[in-house]
Design an enzyme around this catalytic site. Structure first.
Site, PDB file in Angstrom:
ATOM      1  N   PHE A 126       1.000  -1.249   0.090  1.00  0.00           N
ATOM      2  CA  PHE A 126      -0.228   0.110   0.222  1.00  0.00           C
ATOM      3  C   PHE A 126       0.995   1.252   0.161  1.00  0.00           C
ATOM      4  O   PHE A 126       1.920   1.274   0.268  1.00  0.00           O
ATOM      5  CB  PHE A 126      -0.505   0.000   2.106  1.00  0.00           C
ATOM      6  CG  PHE A 126      -1.663   0.826   1.072  1.00  0.00           C
ATOM      7  CD1 PHE A 126      -2.755   0.347   0.692  1.00  0.00           C
ATOM      8  CD2 PHE A 126      -1.743   2.113   2.082  1.00  0.00           C
ATOM      9  CE1 PHE A 126      -4.234   1.013   0.457  1.00  0.00           C
ATOM     10  CE2 PHE A 126      -3.455   2.780   1.841  1.00  0.00           C
ATOM     11  CZ  PHE A 126      -4.321   2.140   1.066  1.00  0.00           C
ATOM     12  N   ASP A 205       1.411  -5.346   7.800  1.00  0.00           N
ATOM     13  CA  ASP A 205       0.600  -4.545   7.915  1.00  0.00           C
ATOM     14  C   ASP A 205      -0.899  -4.916   7.527  1.00  0.00           C
ATOM     15  O   ASP A 205      -1.060  -6.133   6.631  1.00  0.00           O
ATOM     16  CB  ASP A 205       0.403  -3.494   6.710  1.00  0.00           C
ATOM     17  CG  ASP A 205      -0.431  -2.888   6.936  1.00  0.00           C
ATOM     18  OD1 ASP A 205      -1.521  -2.029   7.384  1.00  0.00           O
ATOM     19  OD2 ASP A 205      -0.397  -0.956   6.397  1.00  0.00           O
ATOM     20  N   TYR A 230     -11.625  -0.119  10.372  1.00  0.00           N
ATOM     21  CA  TYR A 230     -12.756   0.618   9.913  1.00  0.00           C
ATOM     22  C   TYR A 230     -12.818  -0.384   8.741  1.00  0.00           C
ATOM     23  O   TYR A 230     -13.599  -0.213   7.438  1.00  0.00           O
ATOM     24  CB  TYR A 230     -11.939   2.176   9.055  1.00  0.00           C
ATOM     25  CG  TYR A 230     -11.241   2.367   8.770  1.00  0.00           C
ATOM     26  CD1 TYR A 230     -11.617   2.815   7.285  1.00  0.00           C
ATOM     27  CD2 TYR A 230     -10.293   2.872   8.813  1.00  0.00           C
ATOM     28  CE1 TYR A 230      -9.823   2.402   6.469  1.00  0.00           C
ATOM     29  CE2 TYR A 230      -9.239   3.385   8.517  1.00  0.00           C
ATOM     30  CZ  TYR A 230      -9.331   3.002   7.170  1.00  0.00           C
ATOM     31  OH  TYR A 230      -8.109   3.477   6.439  1.00  0.00           O
ATOM     32  N   LYS A 231     -12.302  -1.667   7.804  1.00  0.00           N
ATOM     33  CA  LYS A 231     -12.361  -2.317   7.328  1.00  0.00           C
ATOM     34  C   LYS A 231     -13.163  -3.335   7.567  1.00  0.00           C
ATOM     35  O   LYS A 231     -14.354  -3.570   7.817  1.00  0.00           O
ATOM     36  CB  LYS A 231     -11.304  -2.869   5.730  1.00  0.00           C
ATOM     37  CG  LYS A 231     -10.577  -1.437   5.748  1.00  0.00           C
ATOM     38  CD  LYS A 231      -9.298  -1.664   4.728  1.00  0.00           C
ATOM     39  CE  LYS A 231      -8.585  -0.607   4.385  1.00  0.00           C
ATOM     40  NZ  LYS A 231      -7.166  -0.554   4.022  1.00  0.00           N
ATOM     41  N   ARG A 384     -12.062  -3.617  -7.833  1.00  0.00           N
ATOM     42  CA  ARG A 384     -12.356  -4.802  -7.159  1.00  0.00           C
ATOM     43  C   ARG A 384     -13.656  -5.011  -6.246  1.00  0.00           C
ATOM     44  O   ARG A 384     -14.414  -4.281  -5.890  1.00  0.00           O
ATOM     45  CB  ARG A 384     -11.203  -4.432  -5.808  1.00  0.00           C
ATOM     46  CG  ARG A 384      -9.917  -3.720  -6.139  1.00  0.00           C
ATOM     47  CD  ARG A 384      -8.778  -3.404  -4.694  1.00  0.00           C
ATOM     48  NE  ARG A 384      -9.717  -2.239  -4.159  1.00  0.00           N
ATOM     49  CZ  ARG A 384      -9.031  -1.937  -2.313  1.00  0.00           C
ATOM     50  NH1 ARG A 384      -8.222  -2.453  -1.920  1.00  0.00           N
ATOM     51  NH2 ARG A 384      -9.863  -1.508  -1.849  1.00  0.00           N
TER      52      ARG A 384
HETATM   53  C1  LIG Z   1      -6.777   0.642   3.976  1.00  0.00           C
HETATM   54  C2  LIG Z   1      -5.328   0.940   4.412  1.00  0.00           C
HETATM   55  C3  LIG Z   1      -4.533   1.796   5.359  1.00  0.00           C
HETATM   56  C4  LIG Z   1      -4.512   2.683   6.035  1.00  0.00           C
HETATM   57  O1  LIG Z   1      -4.175   3.467   7.180  1.00  0.00           O
HETATM   58  P1  LIG Z   1      -4.936   4.741   7.277  1.00  0.00           P
HETATM   59  O2  LIG Z   1      -3.879   5.222   7.992  1.00  0.00           O
HETATM   60  O3  LIG Z   1      -5.410   4.266   8.398  1.00  0.00           O
HETATM   61  O4  LIG Z   1      -5.312   5.717   6.218  1.00  0.00           O
HETATM   62  C5  LIG Z   1      -2.725   1.627   5.637  1.00  0.00           C
HETATM   63  N1  LIG Z   1      -2.524   0.058   4.938  1.00  0.00           N
HETATM   64  C6  LIG Z   1      -3.057  -0.774   4.664  1.00  0.00           C
HETATM   65  C7  LIG Z   1      -2.390  -2.659   3.209  1.00  0.00           C
HETATM   66  C8  LIG Z   1      -4.333  -0.193   4.101  1.00  0.00           C
HETATM   67  O5  LIG Z   1      -5.354  -1.011   3.630  1.00  0.00           O
END
Ligand SMILES: *Cc1c(COP(=O)(O)O)cnc(C)c1O
Length: 424
Positions: A126, A205, A230-231, A384
């Site tokens: 990400f 992560d 939040y996912k 997706r």
């Molecule tokens: C959604 C997601 C994030 C989000 O990071 P925030 O700091 O909460 O905005 C980070 N890493 C991965 C792999 C994600 O899927």
């Protein structure tokens, strides 16, 4: 053919023992939600709990509610997350964002492993994770370098590539457990073992895996992890993230942010900093009480369902979705951009089409009275399709694929603009 697929979906839904959990969520009529991997649905209980918090605890209790209700909320939430990720309650801190938590842990790891200068990640990660590492090198660790392992097919990375890249100079490896675009899932224990052979630390992560696939941080000998709520955990927009540090590593790590909530005794108001001995040394400021309270119901549902049952349904659903895509969408120009081996992927499926963006727009904003279908789009051409086994049905998957088929074969996407919205 389509009737047979509907029949099959109907039977699978009938047999689905998790089906009743769908009713724990707010479900909009005429809408199929396939983006639980970006922002989970709202649990009905969250409405009640946050209303009570705002009206009574805040409205009436005011400052007294800190002692009566709020001060233990971060630890209570941490204990629930610990259960979901196979860790101990005192190994999880809840708060801040995933990005900030990664910054804190990556800084601490690089500081601890000063003598080694190599950081490893991959090009499926990400972007925020890579930005955090780039920033640390730019601002603080100027002699360090970032080695990016390149996926050969844009979908997976092989263990062999890691063996070749991790060496005695490696300080830190940072990877997404399930990668955001293709849904490829790493074997966490295997990568940890490879890194540990070279005395390197690993940060995982978990944002795209927590709540969707089994994670056992302790058993797989993970050093550190971050993740969001939040996912798949349905904690609400911008809900606090979490971080994990295995117990024996905690005291060796130093947070880059020294602040009062990580101080041994914040309410002594001492003028000299002394970090806590616990995982709370990674805290910064006052916990976000409203958002913390909003995570609770989602965590409770996940724990009640059990991650193994969630994974079983998710695997059945991604298998079924791939079967649908192969039958209906591959013949009309789509390709599958997720691993075909169910054990190598998380809970979403990426499909590619040169008109991916306009097709996703037609799904979200139908102009022929069809159901609204909400996936998301990732450049250059990925749609997706996220499956949240807590609330998605098998029939929804047939509906969605049939709809995509129609959008393309009837060229409906042509009446949509290619102009991107801010959030996709
Ligand atoms: C959604 C997601 C994030 C989000 O990071 P925030 O700091 O909460 O905005 C980070 N890493 C991965 C792999 C994600 O899927």
């Amino acid at each position: 053919m389509i009737n047979e697929l509907y029949q099959k979906a109907f039977e699978l839904d009938q047999k689905d023992e998790l089906a009743p959990f769908r009713e724990e969520f707010v479900n909009e009529p005429h809408t199929i939600y396939l983006d639980g991997n970006s922002l989970g649905k709202l649990p009905k209980k969250t409405i009640e709990q946050t209303n009570n918090l705002v009206a009574n605890q805040w409205g009436k209790g005011l400052i007294r509610s800190w002692n009566d209700h709020w001060i233990d909320l971060p630890q209570k939430t941490a204990a629930k997350i610990a259960e979901i990720v196979g860790a101990q309650p005192d190994e999880i801190f809840v708060g801040d964002s995933t990005s900030l938590n990664l910054y804190k842990l990556a800084f601490a790891a690089l500081h601890l492993n000063q003598q080694k200068k190599k950081i490893i990640s991959d090009n499926l990660n990400f972007p925020t994770d890579l930005y955090i590492l780039q920033g640390l090198i730019h601002q603080q660790f100027k002699d360090h370098s970032l080695s990016i392992i390149e996926s050969q097919n844009g979908i997976t990375v092989s263990e062999k590539q890691f063996e070749e890249t991790i060496d005695n100079h490696t300080a830190l490896v940072v990877l997404s457990h399930v990668v955001f675009k293709s849904a490829f899932m790493y074997d966490m224990a295997q990568i940890n073992a490879l890194a540990h052979q070279k005395d390197a630390l690993v940060i995982w992560d978990l944002s795209h895996s927590v709540g969707a696939v089994p994670i056992n941080l302790n058993e797989s000998e993970a050093d550190m992890a971050v993740g969001c709520t939040y996912k798949y955990l349905n904690g609400g927009p911008g809900a606090p993230a979490f971080l994990y540090v295995r117990r024996d590593l905690q005291k060796q790590l130093q947070s880059p942010v020294w602040a009062w909530f990580s101080h041994q005794a914040p309410f002594d108001f001492s003028l000299d900093y002394q970090p806590k001995d616990s995982i709370q040394r990674f805290a910064v400021g006052t916990p976000s009480v409203l958002s913390l309270a909003a995570i609770e119901a989602g965590l409770d549902i996940t724990i009640e369902t059990g991650i193994d049952r969630l994974r079983a349904k998710s695997q059945q659903q991604t298998e079924f979705l791939i079967e649908l895509i192969q039958q209906l969408l591959v013949p009309i120009g789509f390709s599958i951009a997720s691993p075909l081996d169910v054990n190598q992927r998380g809970s979403h499926i990426s499909i590619r089409h040169p008109e991916g963006y306009r097709i996703s727009q037609a799904m979200i904003k139908p102009n022929d009275g069809s159901k609204i279908i909400i996936p998301d789009f990732r450049p250059p051409d990925n749609i997706r399709l996220g499956i949240a086994p807590l609330y998605n049905t098998f029939t929804e998957l047939v509906d969605s694929v049939e709809r995509i088929w129609k959008i393309v074969t009837e060229e409906q996407f042509k009446s949509y603009s290619n102009e991107r919205t801010v959030v996709t």
